[in-house]
Design a protein around this motif. Structure first.
Motif, PDB file in Angstrom:
ATOM      1  N   GLU A 230       0.805  -1.221   0.000  1.00  0.00           N
ATOM      2  CA  GLU A 230       0.000   0.000   0.000  1.00  0.00           C
ATOM      3  C   GLU A 230       0.837   1.270   0.000  1.00  0.00           C
ATOM      4  OE1 GLU A 230      -2.842  -0.133   3.192  1.00  0.00           O
ATOM      5  OE2 GLU A 230      -3.387  -2.210   2.759  1.00  0.00           O
ATOM      6  N   LYS A 231       2.074   1.178   0.395  1.00  0.00           N
ATOM      7  CA  LYS A 231       2.908   2.378   0.507  1.00  0.00           C
ATOM      8  C   LYS A 231       3.951   2.426  -0.610  1.00  0.00           C
ATOM      9  CE  LYS A 231       2.490   3.117   5.485  1.00  0.00           C
ATOM     10  NZ  LYS A 231       2.138   4.546   5.441  1.00  0.00           N
ATOM     11  N   ASP A 232       4.248   3.627  -1.053  1.00  0.00           N
ATOM     12  CA  ASP A 232       5.272   3.798  -2.079  1.00  0.00           C
ATOM     13  C   ASP A 232       6.602   4.258  -1.495  1.00  0.00           C
ATOM     14  OD1 ASP A 232       3.736   3.103  -4.344  1.00  0.00           O
ATOM     15  OD2 ASP A 232       2.708   5.037  -4.231  1.00  0.00           O
ATOM     16  N   LEU A 233       6.581   4.837  -0.322  1.00  0.00           N
ATOM     17  CA  LEU A 233       7.782   5.401   0.268  1.00  0.00           C
ATOM     18  C   LEU A 233       8.177   4.650   1.539  1.00  0.00           C
ATOM     19  CD1 LEU A 233       6.898   9.192  -0.072  1.00  0.00           C
ATOM     20  CD2 LEU A 233       8.489   7.904  -1.497  1.00  0.00           C
ATOM     21  N   ARG A 234       9.487   4.538   1.759  1.00  0.00           N
ATOM     22  CA  ARG A 234       9.982   3.967   3.016  1.00  0.00           C
ATOM     23  C   ARG A 234      10.079   5.109   4.026  1.00  0.00           C
ATOM     24  NH1 ARG A 234      15.373   1.183   1.488  1.00  0.00           N
ATOM     25  NH2 ARG A 234      15.469   1.016   3.739  1.00  0.00           N
ATOM     26  N   ASP A 235       8.915   5.585   4.445  1.00  0.00           N
ATOM     27  CA  ASP A 235       8.873   6.730   5.347  1.00  0.00           C
ATOM     28  C   ASP A 235       8.961   6.258   6.801  1.00  0.00           C
ATOM     29  OD1 ASP A 235       6.399   5.564   5.780  1.00  0.00           O
ATOM     30  OD2 ASP A 235       5.272   7.164   4.781  1.00  0.00           O
ATOM     31  N   GLU A 236       8.910   7.209   7.728  1.00  0.00           N
ATOM     32  CA  GLU A 236       9.043   6.867   9.142  1.00  0.00           C
ATOM     33  C   GLU A 236       7.919   5.955   9.605  1.00  0.00           C
ATOM     34  OE1 GLU A 236       9.535  10.355  11.521  1.00  0.00           O
ATOM     35  OE2 GLU A 236      11.490  10.858  10.642  1.00  0.00           O
ATOM     36  N   ASP A 237       6.712   6.196   9.105  1.00  0.00           N
ATOM     37  CA  ASP A 237       5.582   5.344   9.482  1.00  0.00           C
ATOM     38  C   ASP A 237       5.825   3.902   9.053  1.00  0.00           C
ATOM     39  OD1 ASP A 237       2.844   5.024  10.533  1.00  0.00           O
ATOM     40  OD2 ASP A 237       2.312   4.648   8.437  1.00  0.00           O
ATOM     41  N   SER A 238       6.376   3.713   7.856  1.00  0.00           N
ATOM     42  CA  SER A 238       6.686   2.360   7.373  1.00  0.00           C
ATOM     43  C   SER A 238       7.781   1.712   8.211  1.00  0.00           C
ATOM     44  CB  SER A 238       7.131   2.406   5.910  1.00  0.00           C
ATOM     45  OG  SER A 238       6.069   2.760   5.071  1.00  0.00           O
ATOM     46  N   GLN A 239       8.782   2.486   8.600  1.00  0.00           N
ATOM     47  CA  GLN A 239       9.850   1.940   9.450  1.00  0.00           C
ATOM     48  C   GLN A 239       9.275   1.459  10.781  1.00  0.00           C
ATOM     49  OE1 GLN A 239      12.645   5.173   9.801  1.00  0.00           O
ATOM     50  NE2 GLN A 239      13.201   5.123   7.626  1.00  0.00           N
ATOM     51  N   ASP A 240       8.409   2.297  11.376  1.00  0.00           N
ATOM     52  CA  ASP A 240       7.780   1.920  12.648  1.00  0.00           C
ATOM     53  C   ASP A 240       6.975   0.635  12.493  1.00  0.00           C
ATOM     54  OD1 ASP A 240       8.833   4.331  13.469  1.00  0.00           O
ATOM     55  OD2 ASP A 240       6.904   5.278  13.893  1.00  0.00           O
ATOM     56  N   LYS A 241       6.164   0.587  11.437  1.00  0.00           N
ATOM     57  CA  LYS A 241       5.244  -0.539  11.266  1.00  0.00           C
ATOM     58  C   LYS A 241       5.971  -1.831  10.912  1.00  0.00           C
ATOM     59  CE  LYS A 241       1.083   2.103  10.452  1.00  0.00           C
ATOM     60  NZ  LYS A 241       0.117   2.675   9.492  1.00  0.00           N
ATOM     61  N   LEU A 242       7.045  -1.735  10.123  1.00  0.00           N
ATOM     62  CA  LEU A 242       7.775  -2.960   9.791  1.00  0.00           C
ATOM     63  C   LEU A 242       8.500  -3.509  11.022  1.00  0.00           C
ATOM     64  CD1 LEU A 242       8.354  -4.915   7.514  1.00  0.00           C
ATOM     65  CD2 LEU A 242      10.386  -3.571   6.934  1.00  0.00           C
ATOM     66  N   MET A 243       8.985  -2.628  11.889  1.00  0.00           N
ATOM     67  CA  MET A 243       9.613  -3.093  13.129  1.00  0.00           C
ATOM     68  C   MET A 243       8.594  -3.812  14.008  1.00  0.00           C
ATOM     69  SD  MET A 243      12.274  -1.030  15.566  1.00  0.00           S
ATOM     70  CE  MET A 243      13.731  -1.485  14.612  1.00  0.00           C
ATOM     71  N   MET A 244       7.366  -3.319  14.038  1.00  0.00           N
ATOM     72  CA  MET A 244       6.307  -3.986  14.797  1.00  0.00           C
ATOM     73  C   MET A 244       5.881  -5.290  14.126  1.00  0.00           C
ATOM     74  SD  MET A 244       5.395  -2.752  17.696  1.00  0.00           S
ATOM     75  CE  MET A 244       7.174  -2.848  17.896  1.00  0.00           C
ATOM     76  N   ALA A 245       5.885  -5.312  12.793  1.00  0.00           N
ATOM     77  CA  ALA A 245       5.557  -6.549  12.078  1.00  0.00           C
ATOM     78  C   ALA A 245       6.564  -7.644  12.429  1.00  0.00           C
ATOM     79  CB  ALA A 245       5.563  -6.295  10.568  1.00  0.00           C
TER      80      ALA A 245
END
Length: 360
Positions: A230-245
């Motif tokens: 769903e995301k195109d950018l490796r932004d801060e929100d994506s970094q946070d969420k992948l760490m939680m994943a």
């Protein structure tokens, strides 16, 4: 019926910049001025002042830079342990791993081997470790392996690639700072994140599935889909969420198990040295027969991020090479049982495995 009573990581701090609290976290755990903290750090950070200058070194504390190019080996773990015992008058106060799954596995294994006799190869298996290790801390700088939360430390030994699976393996403390993942190269970001995605597919479709592992696995899978589809950018929100994943994915398999992709990627890794994340991707790419929906979604993620999945690794292997990979893979009985049930040997013959490896 006997239920598995697994330990979890007792203390975890999460948040952007929480790495700066490391000194505050470690200080109360120091046994004496002569008992150092040993920092096992991915050598990719050598000269990276942004990270290295923030490691709180006091007294005779030491940084050991380790290459992540090779998977962790029992011989290396034993040598690090022996060198530390020879160098210092007192056993280290703690081992802190900073890096990806390789560094975290080294930190866990070294911590255990400082208090358990013999070679780390003696403890490859389930519940063979008898003594609690020294205090150990995990600080991931890439997200996906789940090594920060798991009760295993995966090592390649003289005879097999297999974890030291024990109640003493999990970290005493984990520091989850998504900011540390900001410079991960795109291919590595994908391969390691897919380790998490594949964990979830294998856990959620396995015969060991239960409400505990399902609740964590489903949340992890949702986060992976959000980050990679769903995301195109490796932004801060994506970094946070992948760490939680990664955290949730590790929790999911703690109370269930992984499956076909991991069982086969261990064979690739043992024979060819293929790194874990990319090995899982190479294998999973060919597993439509076992995980049709997961593989189709995986291929969409590969296409979206323009990722190269290596092909032809096994095209020049000898019969003896195939036999080695097959032996390693077949030894991972719990993984096959989770994937296919108690009668898994009816499906997974040596000939079947050979034909599957030949596609990779």
């Amino acid at each position: 019926m006997s239920f598995r009573n697994f330990p979890m990581v007792p203390r975890v701090v999460f948040g952007r910049g929480c790495f700066n609290q490391l000194d505050e976290i470690l200080t109360p755990k120091r046994n004496s001025d002569k008992a150092p903290f040993i920092f096992i750090v991915d050598d990719v950070f050598k000269g990276n002042d942004w990270l290295i200058s923030r490691i709180p070194l006091h007294h005779n504390d030491k940084i050991i830079y380790v290459s992540a190019e090779e998977e962790p080996k029992t011989s290396y773990v034993d040598k690090y342990r022996d060198d530390l015992v020879a160098e210092f008058d007192e056993i280290p106060s703690g081992i802190i791993g900073i890096g990806g799954g390789t560094m975290l596995d080294y930190a866990k294994a070294i911590a255990l081997m400082l208090t358990n006799p013999g070679s780390s190869a003696d403890y490859q298996g389930w519940d063979l470790v008898k003594n609690q290790g020294v205090y150990h801390v995990g600080i991931p700088t890439i997200s996906g392996t789940g090594a920060e939360v798991s009760r295993t430390t995966v090592l390649t030994g003289p005879e097999r690639k297999l974890g030291m699976n024990s109640d003493y393996t999990p970290f005493d403390q984990v520091v989850l700072d998504p900011e540390l993942t900001k410079d991960v190269p795109t291919n590595q970001w994908f391969y390691t994140g897919m380790d998490c995605y594949i964990h979830c597919i294998e856990s959620l479709t396995g015969t060991f599935l239960n409400a505990f592992s399902q609740s964590y696995g489903e949340k992890s899978l949702d986060l992976c889909r959000e980050v990679y589809l769903e995301k195109d950018l490796r932004d801060e929100d994506s970094q946070d969420k992948l760490m939680m994943a990664s955290w949730h994915g590790g929790m999911s398999i703690a109370y269930s198990q992984v499956g076909v992709a991991h069982a086969m990627s261990y064979g690739l890794s043992y024979l060819l040295g293929t790194k874990h994340g990319i090995g899982n991707c190479i294998v999973f790419d060919q597993l439509e027969e076992f995980y049709p929906e997961g593989v189709a979604e995986f291929k969409r993620m590969v296409e979206k991020h323009n990722i190269d999945i290596p092909q032809g690794l096994c095209k020049d292997l000898t019969d003896a090479d195939f036999d080695i990979m097959i032996d390693v893979s077949l030894s991972l009985v719990p993984l096959w049982e989770n994937a296919l049930g108690a009668n898994w040997k009816d499906t997974i013959t040596r000939e079947k495995l050979r034909s599957m490896y030949e596609k990779m």
